[in-house]
Design a protein around this motif. Structure first.
Motif, PDB file in Angstrom:
ATOM      1  N   PRO A   1       0.873  -1.179   0.000  1.00  0.00           N
ATOM      2  CA  PRO A   1       0.000   0.000   0.000  1.00  0.00           C
ATOM      3  C   PRO A   1       0.911   1.230   0.000  1.00  0.00           C
ATOM      4  CG  PRO A   1      -0.422  -1.420   1.915  1.00  0.00           C
ATOM      5  CD  PRO A   1       0.825  -1.900   1.283  1.00  0.00           C
ATOM      6  N   ILE A   2       0.385   2.353  -0.424  1.00  0.00           N
ATOM      7  CA  ILE A   2       1.184   3.570  -0.258  1.00  0.00           C
ATOM      8  C   ILE A   2       0.769   4.198   1.068  1.00  0.00           C
ATOM      9  CG2 ILE A   2       1.804   3.979  -2.654  1.00  0.00           C
ATOM     10  CD1 ILE A   2      -0.597   5.915  -2.808  1.00  0.00           C
TER      11      ILE A   2
ATOM     12  N   TYR B   1       0.157   6.760   4.186  1.00  0.00           N
ATOM     13  CA  TYR B   1      -0.273   8.135   4.478  1.00  0.00           C
ATOM     14  C   TYR B   1       0.883   8.895   5.111  1.00  0.00           C
ATOM     15  CZ  TYR B   1      -5.255   7.082   3.825  1.00  0.00           C
ATOM     16  OH  TYR B   1      -6.478   6.740   3.307  1.00  0.00           O
TER      17      TYR B   1
ATOM     18  N   HIS C   1       5.578   3.649  11.436  1.00  0.00           N
ATOM     19  CA  HIS C   1       5.725   2.773  12.604  1.00  0.00           C
ATOM     20  C   HIS C   1       5.932   1.345  12.119  1.00  0.00           C
ATOM     21  CE1 HIS C   1       1.571   1.313  12.253  1.00  0.00           C
ATOM     22  NE2 HIS C   1       1.128   2.563  12.259  1.00  0.00           N
TER      23      HIS C   1
ATOM     24  N   GLY D   1       4.126  -1.242  12.055  1.00  0.00           N
ATOM     25  CA  GLY D   1       3.032  -1.846  11.282  1.00  0.00           C
ATOM     26  C   GLY D   1       3.218  -1.553   9.802  1.00  0.00           C
ATOM     27  N   HIS D   2       3.618  -0.321   9.489  1.00  0.00           N
ATOM     28  CA  HIS D   2       3.873   0.042   8.094  1.00  0.00           C
ATOM     29  C   HIS D   2       5.042  -0.786   7.548  1.00  0.00           C
ATOM     30  CE1 HIS D   2       2.330   4.127   9.594  1.00  0.00           C
ATOM     31  NE2 HIS D   2       1.352   3.527   8.946  1.00  0.00           N
TER      32      HIS D   2
ATOM     33  N   SER E   1       4.052  -4.290   6.459  1.00  0.00           N
ATOM     34  CA  SER E   1       3.453  -4.401   5.110  1.00  0.00           C
ATOM     35  C   SER E   1       4.560  -4.449   4.057  1.00  0.00           C
ATOM     36  CB  SER E   1       2.573  -3.189   4.788  1.00  0.00           C
ATOM     37  OG  SER E   1       1.308  -3.264   5.371  1.00  0.00           O
TER      38      SER E   1
ATOM     39  N   ASP F   1       1.072   8.215   0.143  1.00  0.00           N
ATOM     40  CA  ASP F   1      -0.273   8.672  -0.193  1.00  0.00           C
ATOM     41  C   ASP F   1      -0.394  10.070   0.424  1.00  0.00           C
ATOM     42  OD1 ASP F   1      -2.966   8.855  -0.646  1.00  0.00           O
ATOM     43  OD2 ASP F   1      -3.517   6.990   0.383  1.00  0.00           O
TER      44      ASP F   1
ATOM     45  N   GLY G   1      -2.936  -4.357   4.503  1.00  0.00           N
ATOM     46  CA  GLY G   1      -3.439  -4.705   5.836  1.00  0.00           C
ATOM     47  C   GLY G   1      -4.945  -4.874   5.794  1.00  0.00           C
TER      48      GLY G   1
ATOM     49  N   ASP H   1      -7.284  -3.557   7.352  1.00  0.00           N
ATOM     50  CA  ASP H   1      -8.102  -2.344   7.449  1.00  0.00           C
ATOM     51  C   ASP H   1      -8.407  -1.753   6.075  1.00  0.00           C
ATOM     52  OD1 ASP H   1      -5.290  -1.965   7.467  1.00  0.00           O
ATOM     53  OD2 ASP H   1      -5.538   0.144   7.980  1.00  0.00           O
TER      54      ASP H   1
ATOM     55  N   HIS I   1      -3.011  -8.890   5.507  1.00  0.00           N
ATOM     56  CA  HIS I   1      -2.404  -9.286   6.793  1.00  0.00           C
ATOM     57  C   HIS I   1      -3.094  -8.606   7.965  1.00  0.00           C
ATOM     58  CE1 HIS I   1      -0.259  -5.460   7.377  1.00  0.00           C
ATOM     59  NE2 HIS I   1       0.031  -5.493   6.093  1.00  0.00           N
TER      60      HIS I   1
ATOM     61  N   HIS J   1      -2.968  -7.068  12.059  1.00  0.00           N
ATOM     62  CA  HIS J   1      -2.293  -5.894  12.615  1.00  0.00           C
ATOM     63  C   HIS J   1      -1.354  -6.244  13.756  1.00  0.00           C
ATOM     64  CE1 HIS J   1      -5.891  -3.414  11.025  1.00  0.00           C
ATOM     65  NE2 HIS J   1      -4.881  -3.361  10.185  1.00  0.00           N
ATOM     66  N   TRP J   2      -0.369  -5.417  13.930  1.00  0.00           N
ATOM     67  CA  TRP J   2       0.449  -5.488  15.140  1.00  0.00           C
ATOM     68  C   TRP J   2      -0.306  -4.754  16.235  1.00  0.00           C
ATOM     69  CZ3 TRP J   2       4.607  -8.432  16.020  1.00  0.00           C
ATOM     70  CH2 TRP J   2       5.167  -9.055  14.905  1.00  0.00           C
TER      71      TRP J   2
ATOM     72  N   MET K   1      -1.870  -1.120  16.764  1.00  0.00           N
ATOM     73  CA  MET K   1      -0.875  -0.055  16.843  1.00  0.00           C
ATOM     74  C   MET K   1      -1.250   0.981  15.785  1.00  0.00           C
ATOM     75  SD  MET K   1       3.173  -0.652  16.334  1.00  0.00           S
ATOM     76  CE  MET K   1       3.215  -1.937  17.568  1.00  0.00           C
TER      77      MET K   1
HETATM   78  N1  MSP Z   1      -2.864   5.241   2.289  1.00  0.00           N
HETATM   79  C1  MSP Z   1      -3.614   4.087   2.581  1.00  0.00           C
HETATM   80  C2  MSP Z   1      -3.285   2.982   1.609  1.00  0.00           C
HETATM   81  C3  MSP Z   1      -3.502   3.297   0.163  1.00  0.00           C
HETATM   82  S1  MSP Z   1      -2.988   2.002  -0.875  1.00  0.00           S
HETATM   83  C4  MSP Z   1      -3.578   2.350  -2.370  1.00  0.00           C
HETATM   84  C5  MSP Z   1      -3.289   3.623   3.999  1.00  0.00           C
HETATM   85  N2  MSP Z   1      -2.162   4.062   4.516  1.00  0.00           N
HETATM   86  S2  MSP Z   1      -1.658   3.726   6.000  1.00  0.00           S
HETATM   87  O1  MSP Z   1      -0.438   4.453   6.153  1.00  0.00           O
HETATM   88  O2  MSP Z   1      -2.670   4.006   6.951  1.00  0.00           O
HETATM   89  O3  MSP Z   1      -1.419   2.177   6.054  1.00  0.00           O
HETATM   90  C6  MSP Z   1      -0.523   1.563   5.179  1.00  0.00           C
HETATM   91  C7  MSP Z   1      -0.346   0.107   5.535  1.00  0.00           C
HETATM   92  O4  MSP Z   1       0.132  -0.024   6.873  1.00  0.00           O
HETATM   93  C8  MSP Z   1      -1.640  -0.706   5.459  1.00  0.00           C
HETATM   94  O5  MSP Z   1      -1.387  -1.967   4.872  1.00  0.00           O
HETATM   95  C9  MSP Z   1      -2.014  -0.884   6.900  1.00  0.00           C
HETATM   96  O6  MSP Z   1      -2.761  -2.040   7.126  1.00  0.00           O
HETATM   97  C10 MSP Z   1      -0.624  -1.016   7.516  1.00  0.00           C
HETATM   98  N3  MSP Z   1      -0.691  -0.799   8.933  1.00  0.00           N
HETATM   99  C11 MSP Z   1      -1.017   0.331   9.611  1.00  0.00           C
HETATM  100  N4  MSP Z   1      -1.049   0.029  10.942  1.00  0.00           N
HETATM  101  C12 MSP Z   1      -0.746  -1.276  11.124  1.00  0.00           C
HETATM  102  C13 MSP Z   1      -0.543  -2.114  12.220  1.00  0.00           C
HETATM  103  N5  MSP Z   1      -0.716  -1.712  13.456  1.00  0.00           N
HETATM  104  N6  MSP Z   1      -0.116  -3.377  11.986  1.00  0.00           N
HETATM  105  C14 MSP Z   1       0.134  -3.848  10.725  1.00  0.00           C
HETATM  106  N7  MSP Z   1      -0.058  -3.073   9.671  1.00  0.00           N
HETATM  107  C15 MSP Z   1      -0.580  -1.836   9.830  1.00  0.00           C
HETATM  108  O7  MSP Z   1      -4.067   2.845   4.538  1.00  0.00           O
END
Ligand code: MSP
Length: 570
Positions: A53-54, A56, A62, A64-65, A68, A96, A309, A311, A338, A340-341, A348
C-alpha cells in the motif's frame, strides 16, 4: 430518507461531458475477470509485479507500516531466489499524500502542505532503504506523473459512463478516509461522558457529511466481482476472501469519487470541473497504474500480488477491482492481506498514539533483528502482539545461540583445523541414525519452506528453517566433535558432523535470504557459497551428487565478526 444512504438527486445521471474530458476508455476485454495464469503470487511471463500500500504521510512510519513493506520484500526476494530476474521485477511502494487528513496534519504542524509531504515521504523512503526493502519504484501521489494518471483514470471512467452526479449524505471517517453505511457505525461513550458516533470496525470518530459528489457505479460490477472473488487463492489468507464475498453479497453501494474543492483543495482536480477534487482512495489506488507506466497502457499488467493490511481490504478487494473492470483492465491476480500489530490488545496506530518507532526498535535489536522479529512473529491470518521483553530473548536464542552457534562450531579451528568443507562419506552417514535423520529432513526442507513462503507464511518457513538448525545443533551435541577432534581415528566421523552441519547452514542461509538478507549474505559469504548457488533450485541439489562441491573448500575460517552479536538484555 435513511441516514448513511446515498441520496441520489440525479438518478438518471447527468454524465460528465466527454468533450470536456478527452481520453477514451479502452473496451473491456473478455479476459478481465478470468484467471488464466493462476493466483496466489503466480508470475507473469518471466517477471513479477508486487505492490505495498502507499503510506499516508500524516505522521511518521511505525512498525506496522514496515511490516506491510517487509512482507512484499520477502515475497519479492523469494521470487528472485526462484529465478525471477531483478530487471523483470516491479516492486512498488510509495506515499499517499492527498486528502483532508494530510491537509489538516500539515496545518496542525504549521507547515506548507507540500513541504510537509516531502519531509514525511522522505522519512518512509529512507526507512525502507535502511531496512533493505528492495523496492524498484517509489510512487508519491503528489508527483506529476501520478496526477496525470489519476486525471486520465477519472476521465476514462466518465467517458465510459461509469460516473454520475449525486448527493451523498452519510458518515465519513476522516482517519480512515472512508464512507460508512448505517451498519458500519456505532454509538460510543467518550471519557467525557458524551456519546459519539464511531466506525464499528476501526473505532475512529465519524463525521456527518452531506454534499454533491461524482459517484462511481460500483454496484454495476457486483456479479463480475463475485466471479473474480471466487477463484481459488485469490485472496490470502482464505478467510479474507470469504469476508469480501460476504460484503459483496450484503451490499455494494455506489462510491463517491470526488470532494467539493472548497472543503478538500489538497487533491487532484476533477477534469473539466475545478469545483471538485478526486477522492483520495481513487487517487491512491491509481498509484499501481502509475508504477506500471500509467493509464491507459500500463505494462506490466496486472499485478501479481497486492500486499495490504486488513483495514484496507474493502478498498483493494471491492473498490479497486470494480474500478479496473470499469477501465477495461485486467484484475490483480492475488491479494495478500495481513493482520495488525497490536499493543495491549489494541491495533498499533498513529491515532491511538501507541506506535513503535522502527528506528528505535532497530537501535535496540539491529535492523536485521527487527526484520526477523516482524516476519517471524507476524502471521498474516491474525493480529500479532508486539514482543516487548521476549523479543530480545527470541533473537538471542535463534539468531545467536542456534544459528550463530552452529556456524561457530563448524568454523572453529579447534573442530575444523583444516578449514574446509569435507566431502560427504555416504557409507558413514548410513551408519549414523541421527545423521541419517538429519539428512532426510534436509531432503524435504526446501520444499516445505517454499510451500510456506509461496503462501506468504514466512513465519512458518522461518520456524521450519530454525527447526532444522536446532536439529543440527542437537546432532553436534550428541556426536561431541570436540571429543572426536582429539582422536585421529575419529576424523571421518568428525568430518561427517561438519559436512552435515555445513549443509544445514547452507540451506538455512539461502532460506533466510528473504527474511534477513544482510545477515544471510554474511553467513553464505562466510561459508564460501558461490553466488550462483544462492538459488532455490540449488537447495534441492543437497547430497544427491556427493562428489560435487557446493561449498568452497578454501573459505577462510573464523568469523571476524559474530553473525548476530548477543543483545544485552535487562
Ligand atoms: N494510504 C492508505 C493505503 C492506500 S494504498 C492504495 C493507507 N495508509 S496507511 O499508512 O494508513 O497504512 C498503510 C499500511 O500499513 C496498510 O497496509 C495498513 O494495514 C498497515 N498498517 C497500519 N497500521 C498497522 C498495524 N498496526 N499493523 C500492521 N499493519 C498496519 O491505509
Amino acid at each position: 430518507m435513511a441516514a448513511g444512504r446515498w441520496l441520489l438527486h440525479h438518478r438518471v445521471a447527468r454524465r460528465l461531458g466527454s468533450t470536456a474530458l478527452g481520453t477514451r476508455v479502452p473496451a473491456r476485454t473478455a479476459a478481465s475477470t478470468s484467471d488464466e495464469r493462476g493466483a496466489g503470487g503466480s508470475k507473469g511471463p518471466g517477471g513479477f509485479f508486487i505492490t505495498t500500500p502507499i503510506f499516508y504521510v500524516n505522521d511518521r512510519p511505525h512498525i506496522g507500516h514496515l511490516y506491510s513493506a517487509l512482507l512484499a520484500d520477502a515475497a519479492c526476494r523469494f521470487q528472485q531466489l526462484q529465478g525471477v530476474v531483478r530487471e523483470h521485477t516491479l516492486f512498488c511502494t510509495g506515499t499517499d499524500e492527498h486528502g483532508l487528513k494530510i491537509q489538516r496534519s500539515a496545518e496542525a504542524g504549521g507547515c506548507e502542505v507540500q513541504a510537509f509531504c516531502d519531509a514525511v515521504s522522505h522519512d518512509f523512503r529512507s526507512l525502507f532503504v535502511s531496512a533493505d526493502v528492495s523496492f524498484t519504484d517509489f510512487v508519491r501521489t503528489s508527483e506529476q506523473r501520478h496526477c496525470a494518471t489519476v486525471h486520465r483514470v477519472f476521465q476514462a471512467l466518465a467517458d465510459g459512463g461509469h460516473l454520475y452526479q449525486g448527493r451523498y449524505e452519510g458518515w465519513y471517517c476522516l482517519a480512515d478516509e472512508a464512507f460508512l453505511g448505517e451498519g458500519q457505525v456505532r454509538e460510543e461513550q467518550l471519557p467525557s461522558g458524551q456519546t459519539a458516533t464511531v466506525s464499528a470496525e476501526s473505532g475512529r470518530l465519524v463525521e456527518w457529511h452531506s454534499e454533491d459528489n461524482y459517484m462511481f457505479r460500483m454496484s454495476a460490477f457486483r456479479d463480475e466481482l463475485l466471479c473474480w472473488l471466487r477463484a481459488e487463492g485469490r485472496v490470502r489468507p482464505r478467510h479474507f476472501q470469504h469476508q469480501l464475498e460476504q460484503w459483496v453479497s450484503e451490499e455494494l453501494p455506489d462510491l463517491s469519487v470526488s470532494r467539493p474543492r472548497e472543503r478538500v483543495p489538497w487533491g487532484v482536480p476533477v477534469p473539466g470541473d475545478e469545483g471538485h477534487t478526486i477522492y483520495v482512495w481513487v487517487d491512491a489506488l491509481a498509484n499501481y497504474l502509475t508504477a506500471a507506466g500509467g493509464f491507459p497502457t500500463p505494462k506490466p499488467w496486472p499485478p501479481d500480488v497486492h500486499v495490504l493490511g486488513k483495514d484496507i481490504l474493502r478498498f483493494h478487494g471491492l473498490c479497486w477491482p470494480a474500478l479496473l473492470l470499469a477501465l477495461g483492465l485486467e484484475l490483480p491476480r492475488a491479494l495478500l492481506c495481513h493482520g495488525h500489530w497490536t499493543i495491549g490488545g489494541q491495533k498499533m496506530s498513529k491515532s491511538l498514539g501507541n506506535v513503535v518507532d522502527p528506528r528505535q526498535a532497530a537501535a535496540q535489536y539491529t535492523m536485521g533483528g527487527l526484520r526477523y522479529l516482524l516476519l517471524r512473529g507476524g502471521a498474516p491470518h491474525a493480529d500479532s502482539p508486539w514482543g516487548g521483553a521476549v523479543a530480545g530473548h527470541l533473537l538471542n536464542a535463534e539468531l545467536a545461540d542456534t544459528l550463530g552457534n552452529l556456524l561457530n562450531r563448524c568454523t572453529a579451528p579447534a573442530l575444523n583445523p583444516k578449514g574446509c568443507v569435507p566431502p560427504l562419506d555416504v557409507g558413514l552417514l548410513e551408519s549414523s541414525p541421527c545423521g541419517l535423520q538429519l539428512a532426510k529432513h534436509l531432503a524435504t526442507l526446501p520444499d516445505t519452506i517454499a510451500h510456506h513462503y509461496a503462501d506468504f507464511n514466512f513465519h512458518h518457513g522461518i520456524e521450519a528453517t530454525m527447526g532444522a538448525v536446532r536439529q543440527a545443533n542437537a546432532f553436534v551435541q550428541e556426536e561431541q566433535p570436540w571429543v572426536l577432534a582429539k582422536d585421529p581415528a575419529s576424523t571421518p566421523r568428525l568430518e561427517l558432523v561438519l559436512r552435515l552441519s555445513f549443509e544445514v547452514l547452507r540451506v538455512a542461509g539461502v532460506a533466510l535470504l528473504p527474511v534477513v538478507p544482510e545477515l544471510s549474505t554474511r553467513l553464505l559469504d562466510c561459508l564460501g557459497v558461490p553466488p550462483a548457488l544462492r538459488t532455490w533450485s540449488s537447495l534441492s541439489l543437497g547430497f544427491t551428487k556427493p562428489d560435487q562441491e557446493y561449498l568452497s573448500t578454501s573459505f577462510t575460517l573464523g568469523l571476524r565478526h559474530k553473525l548476530f552479536p548477543k543483545l544485552k538484555l535487562q
